[in-house]
Structure formats: structure tokens, C-alpha cells
Design a protein around this motif. Structure first.
Motif, short mmCIF file in Angstrom:
data_model
loop_
_atom_site.label_atom_id
_atom_site.label_comp_id
_atom_site.label_asym_id
_atom_site.label_seq_id
_atom_site.Cartn_x
_atom_site.Cartn_y
_atom_site.Cartn_z
N VAL A 37 -5.09 10.13 4.53
CA VAL A 37 -5.01 8.72 4.15
C VAL A 37 -6.11 8.38 3.13
O VAL A 37 -5.83 7.76 2.11
CB VAL A 37 -5.16 7.81 5.39
CG1 VAL A 37 -5.07 6.33 4.98
CG2 VAL A 37 -4.09 8.13 6.42
N ASN A 38 -7.33 8.82 3.40
CA ASN A 38 -8.47 8.33 2.61
C ASN A 38 -8.75 9.13 1.35
O ASN A 38 -9.34 8.61 0.40
CB ASN A 38 -9.73 8.29 3.47
CG ASN A 38 -9.63 7.25 4.56
OD1 ASN A 38 -8.74 6.40 4.54
ND2 ASN A 38 -10.53 7.31 5.52
N LEU A 39 -8.38 10.41 1.33
CA LEU A 39 -8.66 11.22 0.14
C LEU A 39 -7.41 11.53 -0.65
O LEU A 39 -7.43 11.62 -1.86
CB LEU A 39 -9.36 12.53 0.53
CG LEU A 39 -10.77 12.43 1.10
CD1 LEU A 39 -11.33 13.81 1.40
CD2 LEU A 39 -11.70 11.68 0.16
N GLU A 40 -6.30 11.73 0.07
CA GLU A 40 -5.09 12.13 -0.64
C GLU A 40 -4.12 10.98 -0.82
O GLU A 40 -3.19 11.07 -1.61
CB GLU A 40 -4.45 13.32 0.08
CG GLU A 40 -5.31 14.57 -0.12
CD GLU A 40 -5.01 15.69 0.87
OE1 GLU A 40 -3.86 15.81 1.29
OE2 GLU A 40 -5.96 16.42 1.21
N GLY A 41 -4.34 9.90 -0.05
CA GLY A 41 -3.56 8.69 -0.30
C GLY A 41 -2.16 8.70 0.26
O GLY A 41 -1.29 8.03 -0.26
N TYR A 42 -1.89 9.49 1.30
CA TYR A 42 -0.59 9.28 1.94
C TYR A 42 -0.70 9.20 3.45
O TYR A 42 -1.59 9.72 4.06
CB TYR A 42 0.45 10.28 1.46
CG TYR A 42 0.22 11.73 1.80
CD1 TYR A 42 0.69 12.26 2.99
CD2 TYR A 42 -0.43 12.57 0.89
CE1 TYR A 42 0.50 13.59 3.28
CE2 TYR A 42 -0.64 13.91 1.18
CZ TYR A 42 -0.16 14.41 2.38
OH TYR A 42 -0.36 15.72 2.67
N ARG B 287 -7.50 2.11 10.68
CA ARG B 287 -7.12 2.50 9.32
C ARG B 287 -5.60 2.55 9.17
O ARG B 287 -5.05 2.05 8.18
CB ARG B 287 -7.75 3.87 9.02
CG ARG B 287 -7.55 4.34 7.62
CD ARG B 287 -8.38 3.55 6.62
NE ARG B 287 -8.02 3.93 5.28
CZ ARG B 287 -7.43 3.12 4.40
NH1 ARG B 287 -7.18 1.86 4.71
NH2 ARG B 287 -7.12 3.54 3.20
N GLU C 27 -2.99 0.00 6.97
CA GLU C 27 -2.04 0.51 5.97
C GLU C 27 -0.59 0.34 6.42
O GLU C 27 0.32 0.94 5.87
CB GLU C 27 -2.32 1.98 5.65
CG GLU C 27 -3.63 2.21 4.89
CD GLU C 27 -3.65 1.61 3.47
OE1 GLU C 27 -2.61 1.09 3.01
OE2 GLU C 27 -4.72 1.68 2.83
#
Ligand SMILES: Cc1cc2nc3c(=O)[nH]c(=O)nc-3n(C[C@H](O)[C@H](O)[C@H](O)COP(=O)(O)OP(=O)(O)OC[C@H]3O[C@@H](n4cnc5c(N)ncnc54)[C@H](O)[C@@H]3O)c2cc1C
Lengths: 412, 119
Positions: A144-149, A170, A174
């Protein structure tokens, strides 16, 4: 030959490097397997870091940057994308990266700062199928936080450690629905503030004394069966409940990453899973030090940085040839106190001893004895496994003793 | 009326009791510092929260961001919507304001990206 090699460029490695630099060590090399410095903090985008050290609430990346900036300013050398494969007792390090292939470095001193990893599902023995959709909370955090999915939309979390709680919030922010956080123990291992701001703020139920008893779904997770457990930890049949979900996050604890430590022939403390160290965080192999999560699991990064400073200063002293003292006072624990760091004292000076307890106890007294002599007592309203405690052992207390006993006295 | 709270200001997490009269906090107990008292005061009247999240950048990068001060708790999800609709342009340094005045706070970057530093 390199004076000081530091393995791992997380907060522990960076803080150790800076402390050694401040004590005059210049030939320092940090080896980091990832593509940037910062360690696990890069994915901890929430705030709550650095309150002790900087008196402000920072997010993980901001806290890491405070140290990384100094690494750049002081021109401390580091190699990224470099994985350390082996360390020998005489301090030969074997590492590999794309440009140099496999290479070795002879170090005069080494600081181990490899951090920890999450306990995987295999260590949990949940029956049922093996569909996709089951992640450790830290892996989900990275997605979620580094790769965005997003790993999924309907989530159940097993384990109420801080990473699990943080991920509950988190995922909710989202747009996912977190149906429950199940905790096997009758209490949460996470901070009270995280239960408040990560669960209660979003009406996410925390089910204490509950566990996941079955996993459903063939290709993708379709649901889990949860149940309450009795005081022995056995699921109670009549409390079984099916929750449809496409994602199960496991937040069931961290294990120090100590394969390299073992290869170097360093003594391991079976309770912490990390090296057995003295007050300077020196391991059983002189000149090899350990700090941060590789030594024992910390909940607060401030303590990691502080501990790494001790290791960095001690490594500098070792390189300067400060003579070794010949005392050896071992610290024993009664089980209610699970472990202490350090485990052994080799120099008579004021020493802060950190420890963790094995359960939640109220109105407890920490008691430090040597033989029949009570050296120190400290009353605590409440102690719990989630919180690291400490006492200061004064130099005077260490005269003429060869063992310290840490006990927890609890009124029934 | 008494209200029980868990302080979220720092990792200590004190259990607080706030005494309310006519919707106003008249006394707070259980706190171990002034910040705990302040927290209880606002929490009972108009709760506030900081938001930390990520934002897309023009090249698809993921930038961590935060509100530079707490915003009203009931506007957290709307704040998320605003952040998720926007795209940040690189290069960006820690502390750069990415979106101004979202429910009284600025959205700032918490990481360097697209330039020198910690990528
Ligand atoms: C998923 C997760 C989430 C966390 N969330 C929080 C939180 O919210 N708040 C908090 O205060 N603490 C949190 N923690 C605790 C956190 O780990 C510590 O506060 C701190 O980051 C530990 O620092 P460290 O330097 O010891 O380890 P790390 O940050 O893990 O750094 C270790 C570094 O060593 C490198 N490394 C490991 N093995 C090798 C090798 N063989 N060769 C080269 N490099 C290697 C790794 O790539 C990594 O960069 C979290 C921990 C985890 C695992």
C-alpha cells in the motif's frame, strides 16, 4: 581492510555509523541490501516516531531522513543493493551486488543491524486451504505505502500488534472494510493509543481471546472462520463465526534476522532470538556488536537509535584499543521477566538494563537481587509484554557480585 | 457526566477521565502531562486527527504525505478523497506543501522524491 563495517542501513545502522563517526572513526562502510537507506521506516508512513529524540511527532520517512541527511553530510560510505551473505568469526564479510559480483571485506569491527522479519503464516498452523489473499501485515504495508496498490477490500486481521493496528486504519482510509481484528491473547500487544486511533476511530471491532480457526477459498480467499478461545487457547466450538473476506493480514510478531549472526559463531539468547550482548552491545565475538531489531524487537524507533548509539560508541572504543575489563556478571531472569538486554555486564559503570515481561501484571514490583541482597526495587502500576521497561543499575551495586537476578513480584 | 478516554498524544497512552458539565470539560484526571489535558479538552468538544497517507505522482511514484496539523476528525475521509484525486509533481523535498488548506491544514510531503536524497 575496513575499520568498521555496518550491516543494514535502517535506523540502527545509520545511528551506529553516526555515533562511531562522532568518536573519530572515519573508515566506515554501511552495507544495505535494499535500494535506499532507511530500513523498515520507509514503509511506516504514519506518525509517532521521534517523540523521545526530537520532541516532535515525525512519520517514519521523516525520521529516517534526519539520519540519512547526516550520513550524506559526513560522507559516510555506503553500498546499496548489496546483500551480505556470510560473516566469519575473524570478521571476513562476504557480500554480493550487481556491479561487483561476490566480494569479501576484512573488517576490524562489525556492527550487526539487520533488523527483523515478520513471523510467517507457516509458523501459525491455521488449517484450511492455501488461497491467495493472505499477507503478513508488513508485506501489506509495503504494497500500500510503497507500491501503491491495495491487497483487497474486505479484510480480517489476525494479531493486534501495532503493525496490524496501523494497517487496519490504513486499509480503511484507502476504502477497504476491516471486519475485525482477532487477538489470541486476552489483551492486545499493541499500544493503547493505536487501539484508540486505529480501531475505535473507525468502529473496527477488536476481538480479544479470538483466533482464526479455518481458512476458506480455493484460488482467492473467500472467508475465515473465527472462534473464541478458552484460557488454554483452545477454540470454543459454539462461538465459531464465519466472516466473508478477500484478505487476511497476519500481525503475529517479529523475529530478529540472525542467520548471519549464527554463521559468525556468535552466541544467541534463546529468548530474544538475538545475540547475547554485554552493556556495550558487544556479542560473544569481540569486535562484533549488535543493535536494533536484530538484537531484540523494539516497538519504538527512538530506543533503536539510542541502542545503536551505544554500539557505535563501543565499536569506536574497540578500534581505539581501549583495554578490556575482566568482570563478568551475568543477568538472570525469573520468567515473569522474560529477558534483559544486556544479558551480561563486563564493566562496572552505571548501566541501563532493558527488559520485557511475559504477561500483563498490575501492582508489580521489579526486584533486582544478588544472592540474598536486594539491590533495587521499582514499583509499576502495570506492566505488559508490549512495553519495554528499564532500570538503571548503579556502578556501586556491581561491586563484589558475579550475578544479578531480575524478578517481578506480583501481589495476588 | 464523566467520559473515559485513551490519550493518543504519545506512546504512553494514559487513561483519562474527563468531567463534563453542559458540554464543557470542567476537569481532567489520569493525564501525566499538559498535552493530555489539552487532548481531553478538544476530544470531548471537537475531536481532531492528523492524517498520514500516500499520493500519486505524475510518473506513477508513490509519495508519502501528511496533514501538517490535525483536522476535524469527521473530515478525515473527505480529506482522503481530496488527496486521492490529486497528482503531485516532482521533484519534491521533505516538508514541501503539496496541497494548501485542506480543512485548515496543508498537505506536505514526508519524503524527498525525484531529486537528490532518499529515494
Ligand atoms: C513491518 C514493520 C512495521 C513497523 N512499524 C513500526 C512503527 O509503526 N513504529 C515504530 O516505532 N516501529 C515500527 N516497527 C519497528 C521498527 O522495525 C523499528 O522501530 C526500527 O525500524 C528497527 O530498526 P532497525 O534498523 O533495527 O531495522 P530495520 O529498519 O528493519 O533495518 C534493517 C536493515 O538491514 C537490511 N538488511 C537485513 N539483512 C541484510 C543483509 N543480509 N545484507 C544487507 N542488508 C541487510 C534491511 O534491508 C534493512 O534496511 C516496525 C517493524 C516492522 C518489521
Amino acid at each position: 581492510m575496513t575499520d568498521l563495517v555496518i550491516i543494514g542501513g535502517g535506523p540502527a545502522g545509520m545511528s551506529a555509523a553516526l555515533a562511531a563517526y562522532d568518536r573519530g572513526v572515519r573508515d566506515i562502510l554501511i552495507l544495505e541490501r535494499d535500494d535506499s537507506l532507511g530500513g523498515i521506516l520507509k514503509q511506516c508512513i504514519h506518525n509517532g516516531f521521534g517523540l523521545h529524540t526530537f520532541h516532535e511527532e515525525l512519520t517514519g520517512p521523516e525520521y529516517a531522513w534526519k539520519y540519512e541527511k547526516q550520513i550524506h553530510e559526513k560522507q559516510i560510505a555506503y553500498k546499496l543493493n548489496t546483500m551480505v551473505l556470510d560473516i566469519t568469526p575473524d570478521k571476513v564479510i562476504t557480500a554480493t551486488n550487481e556491479t561487483e559480483g561476490i566480494f569479501t571485506i576484512q573488517a576490524k569491527a562489525i556492527i550487526l543491524a539487520m533488523g527483523c522479519r515478520e513471523r510467517p503464516r507457516g509458523a501459525l498452523h491455521i488449517p484450511g486451504t492455501r488461497p491467495s489473499g493472505i499477507y503478513s501485515a508488513g508485506t501489506a504495508q509495503r504494497f500500500v505505502n510503497l507500491e501503491g496498490y491495495m491487497p483487497g477490500k474486505d479484510v480480517v486481521i489476525l494479531g493486534s500488534g501495532d503493525i496490524g493496528l496501523i494497517m487496519a486504519r490504513r486499509m480503511t482510509l484507502e476504502g477497504a472494510k476491516v471486519h475485525a481484528v482477532c487477538e489470541l491473547m486476552p489483551y492486545s500487544g499493541g499500544l493503547a493509543r493505536n487501539i484508540e486511533q486505529c480501531l475505535n476511530d473507525f468502529d473496527i471491532p477488536l476481538k480479544l481471546s479470538h483466533t482464526v480457526v479455518e481458512i476458506h477459498g480455493k484460488k482467492r480467499l473467500e472467508g475465515v472462520t473465527i472462534a473464541e478461545v478458552d484460557p488454554k487457547g483452545e477454540p470454543i466450538e459454539t462461538t465459531k463465526e464465519y466472516i466473508p473476506c478477500d484478505t487476511l493480514l497476519l500481525s503475529v510478531g517479529l523475529i530478529p534476522e540472525n542467520e548471519l549472526t549464527k554463521q559468525a559463531g556468535i552466541q544467541i539468547d534463546p529468548v530474544t532470538g538475538g545475540a547475547r550482548v554485554n552493556q556495550d552491545r558487544q556479542t560473544s565475538v569481540p569486535g562484533i556488536f549488535a543493535c536494533g531489531n536484530v538484537l531484540h524487537v523494539h516497538d519504538l524507533v527512538d530506543f533503536v537509535s539510542k541502542e545503536a548509539e551505544i554500539a557505535g560508541i563501543a565499536a569506536a572504543a574497540y578500534l581505539n584499543g581501549v583495554p578490556e575489563t575482566k568482570t563478568e556478571i551475568s543477568i538472570k531472569t525469573d520468567g515473569k521477566i522474560r529477558y534483559t538486554v544486556p544479558e551480561v555486564i563486563t564493566e562496572k559503570k552505571d548501566i541501563t538494563v532493558y527488559f520485557r515481561v511475559s504477561g500483563v501484571y498490575r501492582n508489580a514490583t521489579v526486584c533486582v537481587t544478588s544472592g540474598k541482597n536486594v539491590l533495587l526495587t521499582k514499583k509499576k502500576q502495570k506492566v505488559s509484554p508490549g512495553e519495554m521497561e528499564s532500570v538503571i543499575i548503579k556502578k556501586e551495586m556491581l561491586e563484589q557480585i558475579d550475578e544479578l537476578m531480575f524478578q517481578l513480584e506480583v501481589q495476588s | 457526566m464523566k467520559r473515559e478516554l485513551t490519550c493518543i498524544v504519545c506512546p504512553v497512552g494514559c487513561s483519562l477521565i474527563a468531567d463534563l458539565e453542559n458540554g464543557k470539560v470542567v476537569s481532567v484526571s489520569g493525564n501525566s502531562c499538559q498535552r493530555g489535558r489539552d487532548y481531553a479538552q478538544t476530544e470531548c468538544v471537537a475531536p481532531m486527527r492528523s492524517v498520514t497517507t500516500t499520493m500519486r505522482c505524475c510518473g506513477g511514484e508513490i509519495l508519502p504525505v501528511k496533514t501538517d496539523r490535525p483536522i476535524p476528525k469527521n473530515q478525515v475521509m473527505d480529506c482522503m478523497k481530496i488527496i486521492n484525486q490529486r497528482v503531485a509533481h516532482l521533484p519534491i523535498a521533505v516538508g514541501d506543501v503539496i496541497i494548501e488548506n485542506v480543512f485548515g491544514a496543508n498537505i506536505v510531503a514526508t519524503k524527498n522524491m525525484g531529486g537528490l536524497g532518499n529515494e
